[in-house]
Design an enzyme around this catalytic site. Structure first.
Site, short mmCIF file in Angstrom:
data_model
loop_
_atom_site.label_atom_id
_atom_site.label_comp_id
_atom_site.label_asym_id
_atom_site.label_seq_id
_atom_site.Cartn_x
_atom_site.Cartn_y
_atom_site.Cartn_z
N ARG A 33 0.83 -1.21 0.00
CA ARG A 33 0.00 0.00 0.00
C ARG A 33 0.86 1.26 0.00
NH1 ARG A 33 -5.13 -1.69 1.59
NH2 ARG A 33 -5.81 0.17 0.53
N ARG A 37 -2.75 6.58 0.59
CA ARG A 37 -3.34 7.25 1.75
C ARG A 37 -2.42 7.94 2.76
NH1 ARG A 37 -5.55 1.69 4.44
NH2 ARG A 37 -3.60 0.55 4.28
N ARG A 46 -6.29 13.56 -3.99
CA ARG A 46 -7.62 12.99 -3.76
C ARG A 46 -8.70 14.05 -3.57
NH1 ARG A 46 -11.14 10.43 -3.34
NH2 ARG A 46 -11.41 9.05 -1.57
N ASP A 82 -7.29 -0.96 -7.17
CA ASP A 82 -7.84 -1.59 -5.97
C ASP A 82 -8.27 -3.01 -6.32
OD1 ASP A 82 -8.61 -0.72 -3.07
OD2 ASP A 82 -10.18 -2.08 -3.72
N TYR A 158 -15.85 -9.69 0.21
CA TYR A 158 -16.29 -8.29 0.09
C TYR A 158 -17.61 -8.18 -0.66
CZ TYR A 158 -12.27 -5.93 2.12
OH TYR A 158 -11.34 -5.45 3.00
O1 CP3 Z 1 -0.43 -0.80 -2.69
C1 CP3 Z 1 -0.62 0.24 -3.30
O2 CP3 Z 1 -0.09 1.29 -2.99
C2 CP3 Z 1 -1.46 0.19 -4.56
C3 CP3 Z 1 -2.83 0.45 -4.39
C4 CP3 Z 1 -3.75 -0.43 -3.57
C5 CP3 Z 1 -4.94 0.09 -3.01
N1 CP3 Z 1 -5.67 -0.95 -2.51
C6 CP3 Z 1 -5.32 1.52 -3.03
C7 CP3 Z 1 -6.31 2.00 -2.06
C8 CP3 Z 1 -3.73 -1.81 -3.30
C9 CP3 Z 1 -2.67 -2.85 -3.61
C10 CP3 Z 1 -4.95 -2.11 -2.64
C11 CP3 Z 1 -5.33 -3.48 -2.24
C12 CP3 Z 1 -6.52 -3.70 -1.42
N2 CP3 Z 1 -7.70 -3.02 -1.44
C13 CP3 Z 1 -6.66 -4.77 -0.50
C14 CP3 Z 1 -5.61 -5.84 -0.25
C15 CP3 Z 1 -4.52 -5.38 0.61
C16 CP3 Z 1 -4.88 -5.24 2.06
O3 CP3 Z 1 -4.67 -4.15 2.59
O4 CP3 Z 1 -5.36 -6.22 2.65
C17 CP3 Z 1 -7.93 -4.67 0.07
C18 CP3 Z 1 -8.51 -5.59 1.13
C19 CP3 Z 1 -8.59 -3.57 -0.53
C20 CP3 Z 1 -9.97 -3.09 -0.30
C21 CP3 Z 1 -9.95 -1.70 0.21
N3 CP3 Z 1 -9.70 -0.58 -0.56
C22 CP3 Z 1 -10.17 -1.26 1.55
C23 CP3 Z 1 -10.50 -2.18 2.72
C24 CP3 Z 1 -10.07 0.12 1.55
C25 CP3 Z 1 -10.36 1.06 2.70
C26 CP3 Z 1 -9.29 1.15 3.68
C27 CP3 Z 1 -7.97 1.66 3.13
O5 CP3 Z 1 -7.19 0.81 2.75
O6 CP3 Z 1 -7.77 2.87 3.04
C28 CP3 Z 1 -9.72 0.53 0.24
C29 CP3 Z 1 -9.47 1.90 -0.19
C30 CP3 Z 1 -8.14 2.21 -0.79
N4 CP3 Z 1 -7.47 1.40 -1.67
C31 CP3 Z 1 -7.41 3.42 -0.61
C32 CP3 Z 1 -6.25 3.29 -1.40
C33 CP3 Z 1 -5.18 4.31 -1.59
C34 CP3 Z 1 -7.84 4.62 0.24
C35 CP3 Z 1 -9.09 5.18 -0.29
C36 CP3 Z 1 -9.10 6.65 -0.53
O7 CP3 Z 1 -8.14 7.23 -1.04
O8 CP3 Z 1 -10.14 7.21 -0.23
#
Ligand code: CP3
Length: 357
Positions: A33, A37, A46, A82, A158
């Site tokens: 990640r 964020r 964002r 994502d 999910y």
């Molecule tokens: O790794 C990276 O930097 C690349 C981008 C990436 C995102 N999500 C961007 C994102 C990756 C590889 C993911 C994977 C992801 N997404 C997973 C697997 C990894 C893990 O953490 O277990 C899962 C379960 C998700 C589903 C998801 N997306 C959740 C639960 C959330 C909310 C909580 C959070 O992580 O912030 C997201 C949102 C998300 N995905 C954000 C980002 C940058 C934040 C949202 C925003 O900017 O408003």
């Protein structure tokens, strides 16, 4: 759609070497990640664009993917996207709600699942391929770029829950009460993931990671029934399809978070790298898998980044000592948290690169 496969020469192949069991000059490191964020420049970006607008616009996705590489001496990029783009590709609505996370307003029903078809779904995600292609060219060979996908069970959970959950009991109910429909759904997701990975690699992904973030809610029997055979099919079929298309094989990483109960089985699925979460002792897993041909990735507790610099350095060095320099990629044991101190990421990366192997 345009694919420019005239790629610049790769200058830093530490991660690819480690993934293939060769010894790089330094221990490679990246951060799960890393693009997003916790970075102030991302939060600023964002404010102007919605989450999925960034994902779907290759210029935007590229810009965000490159943000952490401008700050840190990372050994890989990971494309900004994502895991929930696959439910979208199957026709489900996914919203990204501030302070909540992903919300699927109409959670999956048995009736709806029966209408899903894998054919053509990955094709709707070509914008991710284009973002990968653009980013690989903009990286100019500096480091390799990761593609990624969610694993079938994690995506299914999910989709059924309609978002995150404390117990994932609605999704687990399907496994016990509706095993046949669960297998059908998982099978469709598996086929979409295979096509999706092949597409990402065709567009330029040099390594791919499968996130099974919700493995921790299952157990050995459930994982053996509903996950292992499908995870194996993904690694086997992706390679088969790459061969058919005359594309080069790339290393594959499996990160089953909380999947401590079946690490040996995971090591036999055909993935070059296994991601390890922070609850697993490095020495334990090294010993457990000593006869398996896998590279390990992980596993610093993401909250260790809140420690003062000197303490963070110590816990990182302890982890590196335990994993050793061979068949190892340093990373956190799960994604970095949104409020992680920016400077700690530097301390972590420098400690890894300064480590004498
Ligand atoms: O790794 C990276 O930097 C690349 C981008 C990436 C995102 N999500 C961007 C994102 C990756 C590889 C993911 C994977 C992801 N997404 C997973 C697997 C990894 C893990 O953490 O277990 C899962 C379960 C998700 C589903 C998801 N997306 C959740 C639960 C959330 C909310 C909580 C959070 O992580 O912030 C997201 C949102 C998300 N995905 C954000 C980002 C940058 C934040 C949202 C925003 O900017 O408003």
């Amino acid at each position: 759609m345009s694919i420019n496969r005239n790629f610049p020469a790769l200058q830093n192949d530490r991660i690819l070497k480690a993934a293939r069991g060769q010894k790089p000059d330094k221990i490679p490191v990246w951060v799960m990640r890393q693009a997003g964020r916790y970075l102030p420049e991302f939060q600023e970006f964002r404010k102007q664009h919605s989450f999925f607008e960034i994902c779907q616009n290759p210029e935007y996705a590229c810009e965000v993917t490159l943000m952490p590489l401008k700050r840190y001496d990372l050994d890989a990029a990971i494309i900004f996207s994502d895991i929930l783009v696959i439910p979208q590709a199957l026709g489900m609505e996914v919203l990204m709600k501030a302070g909540v996370g992903p919300v699927l307003p109409e959670p999956l029903t048995l009736e709806k699942a029966a209408t899903f078809k894998a054919d053509g779904a990955a094709k709707t995600l070509e914008y991710v391929g284009e973002a990968i292609n653009l980013t690989r060219h903009r990286l100019d060979g500096k480091v390799p770029i990761f593609g990624f996908s969610g694993a079938p069970w994690t995506l299914m959970s999910y989709m059924i829950e309609g978002g995150g959950s404390k117990t994932y009991s609605k999704a687990k109910k399907w496994l016990y009460a509706h095993p046949e429909q669960s297998h059908s759904l998982i099978s469709i997701l598996t086929d979409v993931i295979i096509d999706y990975f092949v597409m990402q690699i065709e567009y330029g992904a040099q390594i791919v990671q499968l996130f099974d973030s919700n493995a921790e809610y299952l157990n050995k029997d459930l994982y053996a029934t509903f996950c292992l055979p499908y995870l194996k099919k993904i690694s086997v079929d992706v390679r088969k399809k790459l061969k058919e298309k005359n594309l080069e094989e790339v290393p594959m990483v499996l990160f089953a978070k909380g999947g401590w109960y079946c690490l040996e089985e995971q090591a036999d699925l055909g993935y070059e790298v296994l991601g390890i979460d922070w609850t697993v002792e490095p020495k334990y897993v090294k010993n457990l898998l000593k006869n398996k041909n896998v590279t390990l990735q992980g596993n610093l507790d993401p909250t260790a980044l809140y420690a003062p610099g000197a303490d963070l350095k110590k816990v990182t060095q302890k982890m590196l000592d335990a994993f050793g320099g061979d068949k190892y990629i340093a990373n956190l044991g799960h994604g970095i948290y949104p409020d992680a101190p920016i400077e700690s990421v530097n301390v972590f990366i420098e400690t890894v690169h300064d480590f004498i192997v």
